[in-house]
Design a protein around this motif. Structure first.
Motif, short mmCIF file in Angstrom:
data_model
loop_
_atom_site.label_atom_id
_atom_site.label_comp_id
_atom_site.label_asym_id
_atom_site.label_seq_id
_atom_site.Cartn_x
_atom_site.Cartn_y
_atom_site.Cartn_z
N ALA A 1 2.84 -9.65 21.57
CA ALA A 1 3.69 -9.97 20.44
C ALA A 1 2.85 -10.25 19.21
O ALA A 1 3.17 -9.83 18.10
N TYR A 2 1.77 -10.95 19.50
CA TYR A 2 0.90 -11.30 18.39
C TYR A 2 0.30 -10.03 17.81
O TYR A 2 0.24 -9.85 16.59
N GLN A 3 -0.12 -9.17 18.69
CA GLN A 3 -0.70 -7.92 18.20
C GLN A 3 0.36 -7.10 17.46
O GLN A 3 0.07 -6.51 16.40
N GLN A 4 1.48 -7.14 18.03
CA GLN A 4 2.55 -6.36 17.39
C GLN A 4 2.97 -6.98 16.06
O GLN A 4 3.47 -6.30 15.16
N SER A 5 2.69 -8.29 15.96
CA SER A 5 3.05 -8.92 14.69
C SER A 5 2.19 -8.38 13.56
O SER A 5 2.53 -8.49 12.40
N PHE A 6 1.06 -7.85 13.93
CA PHE A 6 0.20 -7.28 12.90
C PHE A 6 0.43 -5.78 12.72
O PHE A 6 -0.29 -5.14 11.96
N LEU A 7 1.39 -5.27 13.40
CA LEU A 7 1.64 -3.84 13.29
C LEU A 7 2.07 -3.45 11.87
O LEU A 7 1.58 -2.44 11.33
N PRO A 8 2.91 -4.22 11.17
CA PRO A 8 3.26 -3.85 9.79
C PRO A 8 2.03 -3.82 8.90
O PRO A 8 1.89 -2.95 8.06
N MET A 9 1.19 -4.80 9.15
CA MET A 9 -0.01 -4.82 8.33
C MET A 9 -0.85 -3.60 8.62
O MET A 9 -1.42 -2.98 7.70
N GLN A 10 -0.87 -3.22 9.85
CA GLN A 10 -1.66 -2.04 10.22
C GLN A 10 -1.09 -0.79 9.56
O GLN A 10 -1.83 0.04 9.02
N GLN A 11 0.20 -0.78 9.70
CA GLN A 11 0.83 0.38 9.07
C GLN A 11 0.61 0.36 7.58
O GLN A 11 0.33 1.39 6.97
N GLN A 12 0.71 -0.81 7.01
CA GLN A 12 0.48 -0.93 5.58
C GLN A 12 -0.94 -0.53 5.26
O GLN A 12 -1.20 0.12 4.24
N MET A 13 -1.83 -0.93 6.12
CA MET A 13 -3.23 -0.59 5.88
C MET A 13 -3.42 0.91 6.01
O MET A 13 -4.22 1.52 5.25
N GLN A 14 -2.72 1.50 6.93
CA GLN A 14 -2.81 2.97 7.01
C GLN A 14 -2.29 3.60 5.72
O GLN A 14 -2.89 4.56 5.21
N MET A 15 -1.29 2.94 5.28
CA MET A 15 -0.75 3.45 4.00
C MET A 15 -1.78 3.22 2.91
O MET A 15 -1.95 4.03 2.00
N MET A 16 -2.46 2.11 3.00
CA MET A 16 -3.47 1.85 1.99
C MET A 16 -4.60 2.84 2.12
O MET A 16 -5.23 3.21 1.12
N GLN A 17 -4.85 3.29 3.32
CA GLN A 17 -5.86 4.34 3.47
C GLN A 17 -5.43 5.61 2.74
O GLN A 17 -6.24 6.22 2.05
N LEU A 18 -4.21 5.80 2.95
CA LEU A 18 -3.69 6.97 2.24
C LEU A 18 -3.80 6.75 0.73
O LEU A 18 -4.26 7.62 -0.01
N GLY A 19 -3.36 5.57 0.31
CA GLY A 19 -3.47 5.25 -1.10
C GLY A 19 -4.90 5.30 -1.56
O GLY A 19 -5.21 5.75 -2.67
N GLY A 20 -5.79 4.85 -0.74
CA GLY A 20 -7.22 4.86 -1.07
C GLY A 20 -7.73 6.28 -1.21
O GLY A 20 -8.54 6.57 -2.11
N GLN A 21 -7.25 7.10 -0.34
CA GLN A 21 -7.69 8.50 -0.44
C GLN A 21 -7.23 9.08 -1.78
O GLN A 21 -8.00 9.77 -2.48
N ASN A 22 -6.06 8.69 -2.11
CA ASN A 22 -5.54 9.17 -3.38
C ASN A 22 -6.35 8.58 -4.52
O ASN A 22 -6.67 9.22 -5.52
N ALA A 23 -6.60 7.30 -4.39
CA ALA A 23 -7.43 6.65 -5.41
C ALA A 23 -8.78 7.29 -5.48
O ALA A 23 -9.36 7.46 -6.57
N ASP A 24 -9.31 7.67 -4.27
CA ASP A 24 -10.61 8.36 -4.26
C ASP A 24 -10.52 9.68 -5.02
O ASP A 24 -11.48 10.04 -5.73
#
Lengths: 373, 562
Positions: free
Chosen positions: A279-302
């Motif tokens: 549950a705890y790990q899953q609680s960080f799943l949004p953040m992970q997904q958000q971070m994946q999104m941020m990777q995508l955003g980062g790639q765009n920023a790159d």
């Protein structure tokens, strides 16, 4: 060389110095331009940050790289995880309690107390037996001659009244017969004295041999007793060992029970912990997904940044090329100028010859140089 | 009116010997109040003793004369002897004492002499520590040798010559008394010895008169060996300590005698009798010495005041001559008292005489035991054939006894009594009727006081007839009588010798007989005076003649009652 040559040289040098000064100025200008260009490129290539916005949240990265994910752990999940962990903790506590609860099993404790008492008793017995065995062994291995002497002395002490009585009777009889004062070569005293002495010697010999036998028998008895005591001590030790073994078995069984219970509880706790952890790990799943999104955003920023870099690079290259071209032009001009001056001076030197001391130019360097002339 | 004389006959007067103990009035007339130099002859009469004649006629001793010598004495102190091989050896201890004009002793020499026939020869002996102790030596005959034990001196062994008993190497040639603590006595230096039961028994060793050392059986050189391993495993010598057995608590050994399978130890005031079941084969063995009896308040006055008469052992106690056999048997003092008839007289003599001067010896051929008092030169002769009417033996008194000791010798067909002469030139012997110095001695008889059965009337003696037996030579005699218990009146007389008929004495192969006269002769004396108690007596000199009193007849008138 003539003075004119020198003056020509000086003039050439002064011209050269002057040109150099100009080139320095140009260099400084180029430098300034470069600095300006740099500042410009710096500004152009500076990271400006970027942002990612999802349904989960809005994440930003500012110009300094400070990242704000904008999405935290799932509080619900974390709450569940906390509950699960709490349950797991409780389960471990229960497991420990279970394990501990078996340690205080009254029957076990009674058995253990009983066996401990038995152990203590047996230990006492063992100690006593072994001590007795040791004592008996020491007795068995003691001073046999001394014991023989003791037995002999006691035997003679027991015989002494009889011997005294016999001697007194003998002496009385001898006195009554008037033989108390008779001594013969065959006997030392009288024959009765010799007989009495022989009887006493025989009694002493007999007592001596009896003492030897008695002492030997006693020592054998002591040895047997030592053996028996030793065996008893060993038996007590064996019983102690058996009790210990029993206690060990009990302890083991008890531990096994505790362990089994604790195992069960810990399994449960573990499962709950795992669930909590999940549950705890899953609680960080949004953040992970958000971070994946941020990777995508980062790639765009790159990509954005790469465009900046490319543009700045190009601009800088261009600016640098301009500056280089300027410098090169200046250099060439300077070289040319220098050559001119040199020629001029050589000519002037040839003409004036040594009267250039008071010549002043606009170029201080040259003036200075001329002053030296 | 003339009164008829009454004759009172006294047959065999004095034949009961002296009696100075009982009331004269109640006595048998056979007792005498005076009997000097008398014996009871073979017919039961009182007669003259024989003489002390010279035995030694040749003194072959080389005396050493001291220049300061004014007077000297040569006394034989001790006698002893035995048969060595087949030869009789009679030994004596002779002391030659020399005095100066002041009477101080200036030299003393002591000789061990041998009396051989008429000769007296000196025998050389080893140097002694105390030569003067030889005067008290005990000369003991044992196992074909004669041993001389004297106080403080080495014991000497005589076998013709004299050697030290302990000569040679100890444990090889001799074994002194020894035990594991060492030698007890280096010498057997006691002076009370005895040879009996195949052993020598000696007391006084180391001055100890409570201990007897006895030798091994028949071996005089082996004594007590109390070591754990005796040198001679057959040695049966030993020691007897009698100090704890004196019945009076304490005493000292005076004499050791053997009699009737007893070893008799005389103390001064007590007697110990030891018997032996094993005949003394080993006194220390079982059945060896056993104290059979201990007699108190009776002992021997000196070592030589003891004499064996074969059937009994006699000794001189303070109260007189005693019989040990009777003493043991009857356990009473008076019966064993041989001199009971002169008890007080002899007791006084014993009391006043030095103990070592008193000796006792027995002459079996004369049936006489002589108790000699050498210091006062008198003796009591005890007739041993039969006791007197009182139970005591018949006793007479001898005077002129110039000898210290007597020794009866039996040798084959020769018996004699040797006497240790006091300054008589050697040994004497009891023989004949002529003294060693040819001087007469006097036989004296004095009767008790008679009342003749009428004690209240006066008696007037008229005549006294003596029937005498006399031989060999005439002799002067004095007849004595008196009243009131005294011999106040005398009358001399010559006793003529009566030659006896000799039978079987031949000369020139012809039978010859004497005149055949009787040896009896009556001599009559006219008496006088009057008194209530009458005594008569006779004193005759003896100088080669014999004399016995057969009978005395007294004729008397009885007077008024006074």
């Amino acid at each position: 060389m003539g003075l004119l040559s020198v003056v020509g040289g000086i003039g050439s040098a002064a011209a050269g110095l002057n040109t150099a000064d100009e080139i320095q100025g140009l260099g400084a200008s180029a430098n300034q331009q470069m600095a300006n260009l740099s500042n410009q490129v710096k500004g152009d290539t500076a990271f400006t940050g970027y942002g990612v916005q999802t349904g989960l949240g809005s994440s930003t990265v500012d110009a300094q790289g400070n990242t704000n994910l904008g999405v935290g752990p799932n509080a619900t999940m974390q709450g569940m995880s906390g509950n699960m962990m709490g349950n797991a903790q409780a389960g471990f506590g229960n497991a420990s309690a279970m394990a501990g609860a078996y340690g205080f099993n009254p029957a076990y404790m009674q058995a253990m107390n009983a066996q401990n008492a038995g152990m203590q008793g047996l230990a006492g017995q063992q100690s006593g037996m072994l001590g007795a065995s040791n004592q008996a062994m020491q007795n068995a291995m003691g001073d046999r001659a001394g014991r023989e002497q003791q037995v002999y002395d006691r035997a003679m002490a027991m015989q002494q009244p009889g011997l005294d009585a016999a001697r007194a009777s003998q002496q009385a009889r001898e006195f009554a017969q008037g033989r108390g004062g008779v001594r013969g070569s065959q006997f030392g005293g009288t024959a009765e004295d010799a007989a009495m002495a022989r009887a006493q010697a025989q009694a002493q010999n007999q007592a001596s041999f009896q003492a030897m036998g008695q002492a030997e028998q006693e020592m054998m008895n002591q040895a047997n007793m030592s053996n028996q005591f030793g065996q008893m001590g060993q038996a007590a030790a064996g019983l102690q060992g058996q009790l210990g073994q029993n206690m060990g078995q009990l302890g083991s069984q008890q531990a096994q029970l505790g362990q089994a219970s604790a195992g069960l509880m810990s399994q449960i706790a573990n499962q709950q912990g795992n669930m909590g952890m999940n549950a705890y790990q899953q609680s960080f799943l949004p953040m992970q997904q958000q971070m994946q999104m941020m990777q995508l955003g980062g790639q765009n920023a790159d990509r954005f940044q790469s465009g900046q870099f490319t543009g700045a690079n190009l601009g800088a290259q261009l600016g640098l090329g301009g500056i280089q071209a300027q410098v090169n032009a200046a250099k060439t001009a300077a070289e040319l100028e220098g050559n001119i001056y040199t020629g001029a001076m050589d000519a002037a030197a040839g003409m004036t010859g040594g009267a250039l001391g008071n010549v002043q130019t606009d170029n201080p360097t040259i003036n200075k140089f001329l002053s030296w002339l | 009116m003339a009164q008829q004389q009454q004759n009172i006959s006294i047959s065999a007067p004095g034949f009961q010997g002296l009696n100075t103990e009982d009331s004269p009035l109640q006595q048998d007339p056979g007792f005498a109040l005076e009997a000097d130099n008398c014996v009871i002859d073979r017919f039961g009469r009182i007669g003259a003793r024989e003489a002390f004649d010279n035995y030694t006629n040749n003194d072959n001793i080389a005396y050493v004369t001291d220049p300061a010598m004014v007077t000297e004495t040569k006394q034989v102190y001790q006698l002893g002897g035995g048969v060595i091989g087949t030869t009789r050896h009679d030994l004596g201890i002779l002391g030659h004492l020399q005095y100066n004009g002041a009477g101080s002793l200036v030299r003393e020499d002591y000789y061990i002499v041998r009396f051989n026939a008429e000769d007296m020869d000196s025998v050389t002996y080893p140097t002694l520590a105390v030569p003067a102790s030889l005067t008290g030596a005990d000369i003991v005959y044992f196992n074909d040798a004669i041993y001389i034990f004297s106080k403080g001196n080495i014991a000497l062994k005589y076998t013709g010559t004299i050697t030290d008993l302990f000569s040679g190497t100890v444990d090889v040639d001799y074994i002194p008394p020894v035990d594991d603590n060492g030698i007890i006595a280096n010498n057997i230096d006691g002076n009370v010895g005895c040879s009996a039961y195949g052993r020598l028994w000696v007391s006084g060793v180391n001055g100890d008169y409570n201990t007897i050392y006895y030798s091994d059986l028949l071996i005089a050189t082996q004594w007590y060996d109390g070591r754990a391993v005796p040198v001679d495993t057959q040695n049966t010598g030993g020691i007897i300590d009698v100090s704890q057995y004196w019945p009076n608590g304490g005493d000292r050994i005076v004499s050791i005698q053997a009699h009737n399978n007893f070893l008799i130890i005389f103390g001064r005031q007590s007697i110990l009798l030891y018997s032996s079941v094993n005949n003394f084969s080993d006194p220390a063995d079982v059945g060896g010495l056993i104290l059979q009896d201990a007699i108190s308040s009776m002992g021997a006055v000196s070592r030589d005041a003891v004499a064996s008469i074969g059937s009994d052992l006699l000794f001189v106690d303070d109260s007189g001559v005693r019989s040990l056999g009777r003493t043991i048997q009857e356990k009473s003092v008076p019966i064993g008292d041989l001199t009971a008839n002169v008890k007080r007289d002899i007791s006084i003599l014993i009391r006043d005489e030095p103990n070592d001067a008193i000796s006792l010896f027995y002459m079996p051929d004369k049936n006489l035991v002589i108790c000699n008092f050498a210091n006062t030169e008198q003796a009591y002769a005890v007739e041993m054939r039969a006791p007197s009417a009182t139970g005591g033996q018949k006793v007479t008194r001898w005077t002129n006894c110039v000898f210290r000791r007597g020794m009866y010798v039996e040798q084959e067909d020769n018996v004699y009594t040797l006497l240790a002469g006091k300054d008589t030139g050697g040994a004497l012997w009891y023989d004949n009727y002529l003294e060693w110095d040819s001087q007469p001695y006097f036989m004296r008889y004095g009767s008790n006081a008679f009342t003749f059965g009428d004690s209240v009337r006066q008696k007037f003696l008229k005549k006294i007839d003596f029937t005498l037996v006399s031989t060999f030579a005439d002799a002067n005699s004095v007849v004595k009588w008196g009243y009131g218990g005294l011999l106040t009146d005398t009358a001399t007389n010559v006793v003529t010798a009566q030659q006896p008929a000799l039978y079987g004495v031949s000369e020139f192969n012809e039978a010859e007989y004497g005149p055949g006269l009787t040896t009896l002769k009556r001599y009559r004396i006219n008496a006088k005076g009057s008194g209530d108690l009458v005594r008569v007596g006779l004193e005759t000199e003896i100088a080669g003649n014999s004399l016995s009193i057969q009978e005395i007849n007294v004729q008397t008138l009885l007077g008024r009652i006074y």
